[in-house]
Design a protein around this motif. Sequence first.
Motif, mmCIF file in Angstrom:
data_model
loop_
_atom_site.group_PDB
_atom_site.id
_atom_site.type_symbol
_atom_site.label_atom_id
_atom_site.label_comp_id
_atom_site.label_asym_id
_atom_site.label_seq_id
_atom_site.Cartn_x
_atom_site.Cartn_y
_atom_site.Cartn_z
ATOM 1 N N GLN A 1 4.711 6.341 -24.236
ATOM 2 C CA GLN A 1 4.089 7.666 -24.126
ATOM 3 C C GLN A 1 3.138 7.749 -22.932
ATOM 4 N N ASP A 2 2.776 6.602 -22.347
ATOM 5 C CA ASP A 2 1.880 6.599 -21.190
ATOM 6 C C ASP A 2 2.622 6.836 -19.876
ATOM 7 N N ASP A 3 3.947 6.829 -19.909
ATOM 8 C CA ASP A 3 4.721 6.806 -18.662
ATOM 9 C C ASP A 3 4.352 7.950 -17.716
ATOM 10 N N LYS A 4 4.236 9.179 -18.247
ATOM 11 C CA LYS A 4 3.955 10.315 -17.364
ATOM 12 C C LYS A 4 2.562 10.176 -16.744
ATOM 13 N N LEU A 5 1.581 9.795 -17.560
ATOM 14 C CA LEU A 5 0.219 9.630 -17.036
ATOM 15 C C LEU A 5 0.185 8.541 -15.977
ATOM 16 N N VAL A 6 0.849 7.428 -16.245
ATOM 17 C CA VAL A 6 0.885 6.330 -15.270
ATOM 18 C C VAL A 6 1.545 6.798 -13.973
ATOM 19 N N ALA A 7 2.643 7.536 -14.097
ATOM 20 C CA ALA A 7 3.337 8.031 -12.893
ATOM 21 C C ALA A 7 2.444 8.994 -12.120
ATOM 22 N N ASP A 8 1.747 9.892 -12.832
ATOM 23 C CA ASP A 8 0.874 10.861 -12.158
ATOM 24 C C ASP A 8 -0.285 10.158 -11.434
ATOM 25 N N LEU A 9 -0.921 9.222 -12.130
ATOM 26 C CA LEU A 9 -2.052 8.515 -11.516
ATOM 27 C C LEU A 9 -1.579 7.651 -10.348
ATOM 28 N N GLY A 10 -0.411 7.025 -10.515
ATOM 29 C CA GLY A 10 0.132 6.206 -9.430
ATOM 30 C C GLY A 10 0.410 7.042 -8.192
ATOM 31 N N ALA A 11 0.962 8.242 -8.406
ATOM 32 C CA ALA A 11 1.262 9.120 -7.272
ATOM 33 C C ALA A 11 -0.025 9.545 -6.554
ATOM 34 N N ARG A 12 -1.067 9.814 -7.335
ATOM 35 C CA ARG A 12 -2.348 10.204 -6.720
ATOM 36 C C ARG A 12 -2.920 9.041 -5.914
ATOM 37 N N ALA B 1 0.818 -1.223 0.000
ATOM 38 C CA ALA B 1 0.000 0.000 0.000
ATOM 39 C C ALA B 1 0.847 1.266 0.000
ATOM 40 N N GLU B 2 2.092 1.179 0.453
ATOM 41 C CA GLU B 2 2.970 2.354 0.487
ATOM 42 C C GLU B 2 3.943 2.390 -0.676
ATOM 43 N N SER B 3 3.902 1.393 -1.527
ATOM 44 C CA SER B 3 4.884 1.293 -2.600
ATOM 45 C C SER B 3 4.519 2.156 -3.805
ATOM 46 N N PRO B 4 5.404 3.078 -4.241
ATOM 47 C CA PRO B 4 5.137 3.824 -5.480
ATOM 48 C C PRO B 4 4.967 2.899 -6.679
ATOM 49 N N GLY B 5 5.783 1.847 -6.745
ATOM 50 C CA GLY B 5 5.715 0.950 -7.889
ATOM 51 C C GLY B 5 4.410 0.180 -7.955
ATOM 52 N N VAL B 6 3.880 -0.210 -6.809
ATOM 53 C CA VAL B 6 2.615 -0.946 -6.785
ATOM 54 C C VAL B 6 1.468 -0.053 -7.265
ATOM 55 N N HIS B 7 1.468 1.198 -6.851
ATOM 56 C CA HIS B 7 0.402 2.101 -7.297
ATOM 57 C C HIS B 7 0.566 2.451 -8.781
ATOM 58 N N GLN B 8 1.796 2.535 -9.246
ATOM 59 C CA GLN B 8 1.993 2.761 -10.680
ATOM 60 C C GLN B 8 1.541 1.532 -11.476
ATOM 61 N N CYS B 9 1.754 0.367 -10.914
ATOM 62 C CA CYS B 9 1.299 -0.863 -11.568
ATOM 63 C C CYS B 9 -0.221 -0.841 -11.704
ATOM 64 N N TYR B 10 -0.886 -0.442 -10.636
ATOM 65 C CA TYR B 10 -2.368 -0.341 -10.660
ATOM 66 C C TYR B 10 -2.808 0.706 -11.685
ATOM 67 N N ALA B 11 -2.114 1.850 -11.707
ATOM 68 C CA ALA B 11 -2.450 2.901 -12.674
ATOM 69 C C ALA B 11 -2.232 2.411 -14.095
ATOM 70 N N LYS B 12 -1.186 1.642 -14.308
ATOM 71 C CA LYS B 12 -0.919 1.096 -15.656
ATOM 72 C C LYS B 12 -2.103 0.254 -16.130
ATOM 73 N N HIS B 13 -2.637 -0.577 -15.223
ATOM 74 C CA HIS B 13 -3.797 -1.406 -15.617
ATOM 75 C C HIS B 13 -4.987 -0.527 -16.001
ATOM 76 N N TRP B 14 -5.223 0.565 -15.252
ATOM 77 C CA TRP B 14 -6.348 1.441 -15.582
ATOM 78 C C TRP B 14 -6.125 2.127 -16.922
#
Length: 504
Positions: free
Chosen positions: A464-475, A439-452
């Motif tokens: 080209q999705d990298d920035k969006l995935v990183a932004d959504l993962g951080a949120r 739940a605290e892992s940046p990579g796990v949340h980015q993984c979840y964002a990637k699926h979305w």
Amino acid sequence: MARLTHQQWENTVRDLFGLSDTTGLSSTFVTDPKTSGYIFDNNANSLSVDQALWSGYQRAATDVVDLVMKDAKVLEDILPPDTGDATARATEFVKSFGRRAYRRPLTDAEVSELVSLFDQAPPLFTGTPAFEAGVRLCLQALLQSPYFLYRIEESNKKVGSVIPLDAWEVASRLSYTLWNTMPDDTLFDAAETGELANQDVVEKQARRMLDDPRAEDVILRFHHALLDIDRYDSISPLAALFPDAPSNLADLAREENRAFLSDVFDNGGGYKEILTSNRTFVNDELAKIYGVSGSFGSELTPVELDATKRRGIFTQVGFLAANATSADPDPIHRGAFLARRIVCLSVAAPPGNVPPLPAAGGRTNRETVTDHTEQPGSTCAGCHSTKINPLGFPFENYDAVGAYRTKDNGFDVDSTASPLVDGQPTPVKNGVELADVLAESPGVHQCYAKHWVEYAFGRKEVPQDDKLVADLGARSRAGDSLKDVLVALVTSKSYLNRSPEVSK
């Protein structure tokens, strides 16, 4: 350009005609292909129309029209009032219904072509009133049109490095992402006025849509695929070892999963809550497995599980029992699933002719798995010792039905491990601590964002999705709700524009 999935076809037909339920006619369509490495059913690159599916669409169009032509209420809703001018009424029908079927206004040429078709219908339907025949033939044609069967984005004016979608295209993207069906009248009206060119209006519409029950269906459908809920069908504990396990454990686990995810979504929770909440839903049978005291009936009831033993969806019965043999927990499948789907680690497929796990023979389950998969220098050890087993062993406290245990084959359970999270071995004592780490892992949340992102765009992730995935993962990691993460996704530059390199 993306063809409707079979479920989208069902939902769209239902909403296009205002039916009370889906028709079920897509069950006769050929099954859509699965794409390796893509877990959802909407991969635009693989959803083609071959002869068999085309024949299915033709038959279904005829059956749908037969159905609606018998329903006076449906016809009243889709036909313009009869003012005595049949030609004007036919033209208005083509324009109004065609706008909803194609999810955009028809061109003058398209209107002219369909009105001409309308006029040619009477000889084809002997004994049918001329106007009714015209309606019947036009409906059949519209339901077989590529503009109905596909979501086609034709905007081509480049602005800077992107092509902005027009308001109708934005409306369709929103509706198929958040509802898995066509736009409603409110969304069509916002497209008609051009309001959807405004990002603030897109956000307002997205939040309205996320409060609609259809959005919850999408949330459940997304997580059904992500969490491989179909695997719950494999739950089959041995009665000799688990005599008290309910015969319908798989069904109960599916119901618990749906209730849990709906509860998180409805109450403004996010991925953190999915990973760490100890609130779930039990009936009398599940209460026994979880060790929850109290009086329960056959209906699922919300409860708070012991926070020292349960935390999040991966300490619930469904995941644990589905990733177990009929006798023992299966740390290999539990770990491999988390590695691939939740941490987004690259895990190679197992080599061929892998021998089955031997009997424990006086060892713990963990010792048996370790001896079998982590022999130094073996092919298996490369993935098992670093990526798979460390993510599976923390769940050794849960047996083959998901019940908590402290003993295994007479020995104390060892649930400690150092799973690879964010590229670093991270020591945890058990599944509860692992849930917190995830739940605290940046990579796990980015993984979840990637699926979305993949689900929303109907394709696999691209650089080209990298920035969006990183932004959504951080949120997501910051604690944003599922709704807020989705709003951020559908109001992003990537979502509201199309790359010039991407074909229509």
